[in-house]
Design a protein around this motif. Structure first.
Motif, mmCIF file in Angstrom:
data_model
loop_
_atom_site.group_PDB
_atom_site.id
_atom_site.type_symbol
_atom_site.label_atom_id
_atom_site.label_comp_id
_atom_site.label_asym_id
_atom_site.label_seq_id
_atom_site.Cartn_x
_atom_site.Cartn_y
_atom_site.Cartn_z
ATOM 1 N N ARG A 68 0.831 -1.197 0.000
ATOM 2 C CA ARG A 68 0.000 0.000 0.000
ATOM 3 C C ARG A 68 0.873 1.258 0.000
ATOM 4 N NH1 ARG A 68 -5.280 -0.075 1.955
ATOM 5 N NH2 ARG A 68 -5.175 2.191 1.616
ATOM 6 N N MET A 72 1.030 4.214 -2.807
ATOM 7 C CA MET A 72 0.902 5.635 -2.487
ATOM 8 C C MET A 72 2.047 6.438 -3.097
ATOM 9 S SD MET A 72 -0.335 5.305 1.492
ATOM 10 C CE MET A 72 -0.355 7.079 1.776
ATOM 11 N N PHE A 79 -1.685 12.639 -7.095
ATOM 12 C CA PHE A 79 -2.500 13.085 -5.967
ATOM 13 C C PHE A 79 -2.262 14.563 -5.678
ATOM 14 C CE2 PHE A 79 -2.894 13.919 -1.413
ATOM 15 C CZ PHE A 79 -4.211 13.511 -1.185
ATOM 16 N N TYR A 80 -0.996 14.966 -5.654
ATOM 17 C CA TYR A 80 -0.692 16.352 -5.311
ATOM 18 C C TYR A 80 -0.883 17.307 -6.471
ATOM 19 C CZ TYR A 80 0.625 15.610 -0.517
ATOM 20 O OH TYR A 80 0.568 15.340 0.827
ATOM 21 N N GLY A 119 2.410 15.099 4.286
ATOM 22 C CA GLY A 119 1.130 14.528 3.877
ATOM 23 C C GLY A 119 1.237 13.049 3.572
ATOM 24 N N PHE A 120 2.314 12.648 2.897
ATOM 25 C CA PHE A 120 2.537 11.234 2.609
ATOM 26 C C PHE A 120 2.699 10.437 3.891
ATOM 27 C CE2 PHE A 120 5.907 8.002 2.229
ATOM 28 C CZ PHE A 120 5.230 7.058 1.448
ATOM 29 N N SER A 122 1.571 11.165 6.895
ATOM 30 C CA SER A 122 0.284 11.081 7.589
ATOM 31 C C SER A 122 -0.621 10.054 6.934
ATOM 32 C CB SER A 122 -0.397 12.456 7.594
ATOM 33 O OG SER A 122 0.360 13.396 8.321
ATOM 34 N N GLY A 123 -0.581 10.020 5.602
ATOM 35 C CA GLY A 123 -1.398 9.048 4.876
ATOM 36 C C GLY A 123 -1.000 7.619 5.191
ATOM 37 N N CYS A 124 0.297 7.373 5.309
ATOM 38 C CA CYS A 124 0.778 6.023 5.625
ATOM 39 C C CYS A 124 0.322 5.598 7.021
ATOM 40 C CB CYS A 124 2.301 5.981 5.545
ATOM 41 S SG CYS A 124 2.970 6.155 3.877
ATOM 42 N N LYS A 126 -2.304 6.670 8.607
ATOM 43 C CA LYS A 126 -3.750 6.453 8.534
ATOM 44 C C LYS A 126 -4.066 5.081 7.972
ATOM 45 C CE LYS A 126 -7.984 8.389 6.544
ATOM 46 N NZ LYS A 126 -8.541 9.461 5.690
ATOM 47 N N VAL A 127 -3.369 4.690 6.900
ATOM 48 C CA VAL A 127 -3.594 3.378 6.287
ATOM 49 C C VAL A 127 -3.222 2.268 7.264
ATOM 50 C CG1 VAL A 127 -2.780 1.810 4.483
ATOM 51 C CG2 VAL A 127 -3.335 4.176 3.918
ATOM 52 N N SER A 166 1.777 7.811 15.366
ATOM 53 C CA SER A 166 2.451 7.853 14.075
ATOM 54 C C SER A 166 3.411 6.681 13.978
ATOM 55 C CB SER A 166 3.227 9.158 13.897
ATOM 56 O OG SER A 166 4.001 9.122 12.710
#
Length: 386
Positions: A68, A72, A79-80, A119-120, A122-124, A126-127, A166
């Motif tokens: 995943r 990403m 995405f950006y 942002g990347f 934080s996304g990781c 979250k996943v 995190s």
């Protein structure tokens, strides 16, 4: 016999305030190319495992979470782009416990490029929470054994990252960066990223050659060291010391003599300061001869966040992995050694006399003193036969 020991081995050292890896005055919204390294907290291998039967066949076998993260990264630019960020991913590599990303800023950004990295990250996180926290499963249940090696074990997210929320290393700088400034640097960046699995395989199979020793004693002097410590006990030794003003003919003649001795089994000591010394050291390294290099400032500071995972870069890594290199950085006490101070003063007096000018003492904290002192230390080490 020279000995290498670690002070406080097995104990957690106090950590200095986190150091930012930022360049003062740099426009982080402007066009540029960056190499970002993003380590997982405590280097837990959340993304997968190293596999392969040799360094040449080494690869990272990504788990579900690692795949995943890889996806990403592949979709990062697109995405950006929807957020007004014109960036391009030039290279990326998901390692078991960290991520490498080489990214190009194509047009001035609405925010710092750091916003993309944060942002990347934080996304990781979250996943990871979505995949494992609610279910109680683990992307990589691991613990660290007595040898400092991570092994499989049932460890839950809340236990690993309790109170943090995190998966990433807690660092005031958020990430480690390198900015491309010089021609040819981009190719080296990309090659380094792609070469990570091979380098990790070598380091994991030869840990003794990449262990950072904080107190290596030799010839009555103390050093921080890494590499093949048996080179200190080699009976035949030579020192390479050349003036900055040496002619090309003088350098080539010295190189011929040094190579001949190395071919007959002599270990070479050098501080590799002048261009002549650097050429000779590079030639010895390329031809596979053993080398001891004295560094003025080459290792992470004790207690720094990078100390535990440090490894020498580029050609030094290759030489170290083959047991052909020992890196020595003198401690502050070694620079203040009475015998070294006397030898430095005698050398500087002699040079002043040869050039017909009055000798003026220099402070022991100056770079000139350190450079001369390194050569004097090399001479003492080469003469030491304990």
């Amino acid at each position: 016999m020279a000995q290498a020991t670690d002070k406080g081995q097995g104990k957690r050292r106090p950590v200095d305030p986190m150091r930012h890896h930022r360049e003062n005055g740099w426009d982080y919204k402007g066009r540029a190319i960056y190499h970002f390294t993003l380590p997982v907290e405590e280097r837990y291998p959340l993304f997968g495992t190293l596999d392969g039967e040799s360094a040449e066949t080494a690869f990272v076998r990504l788990n579900a979470f690692g795949r995943r993260v890889y996806q990403m990264l592949c979709g990062l630019a697109q995405f950006y782009a929807g957020k007004g960020f014109a960036v391009k991913v030039l290279a990326q590599k998901v390692m078991p416990d960290h991520v490498h990303l080489v990214i190009q800023v194509l047009e001035p950004l609405p925010q710092s490029v750091g916003a993309v990295v944060r942002g990347f990250k934080s996304g990781c996180t979250k996943v990871y929470k979505e995949m494992y926290l609610s279910s109680g499963e683990n992307a990589a249940g691991v613990h660290e054994n007595a040898a400092g090696v991570h092994e499989n074990a049932p460890v839950h997210f809340a236990r690993i990252f309790a109170g943090r929320g995190s998966i990433w290393q807690q660092d005031a700088a958020y990430y480690h960066e390198r900015i491309l400034h010089a021609p040819g640097q981009l190719r080296r960046m990309i090659d380094y990223v792609k070469d990570n699995p091979r380098r990790l395989w070598i380091k994991s199979h030869h840990p003794e050659l990449f262990r950072l020793h904080r107190q290596t004693e030799a010839a009555g002097l103390s050093f921080t060291s890494m590499g093949n410590h048996f080179l200190l006990d080699w009976p035949d030794k030579q020192v390479v010391e050349m003036s900055r003003s040496a002619t090309n003919e003088e350098v080539q003649e010295q190189l011929r003599k040094v190579l001949a001795a190395a071919h007959n089994g002599t270990v070479t000591y050098t501080a590799a300061i002048s261009k002549g010394e650097q050429l000779i050291a590079r030639t010895l390294r390329e031809q596979g001869y053993p080398l001891v290099v004295l560094l003025n400032d080459g290792f992470p500071k004790e207690g720094s966040p990078h100390e535990r995972y440090y490894k020498p870069g580029g050609v030094y890594f290759e030489a170290c992995s083959k047991g052909q290199l020992l890196l020595l950085e003198p401690t502050e006490q070694t620079f203040l050694d009475a015998g070294i101070q006397t030898a430095v003063e005698e050398t500087l007096c002699r040079k002043a006399e040869e050039r017909h000018y009055a000798y003026t003492p220099i402070p022991v904290t100056s770079q000139r003193y350190h450079f001369v002192a390194l050569n004097e230390m090399a001479k003492r080490l080469a003469q030491n036969l304990d």
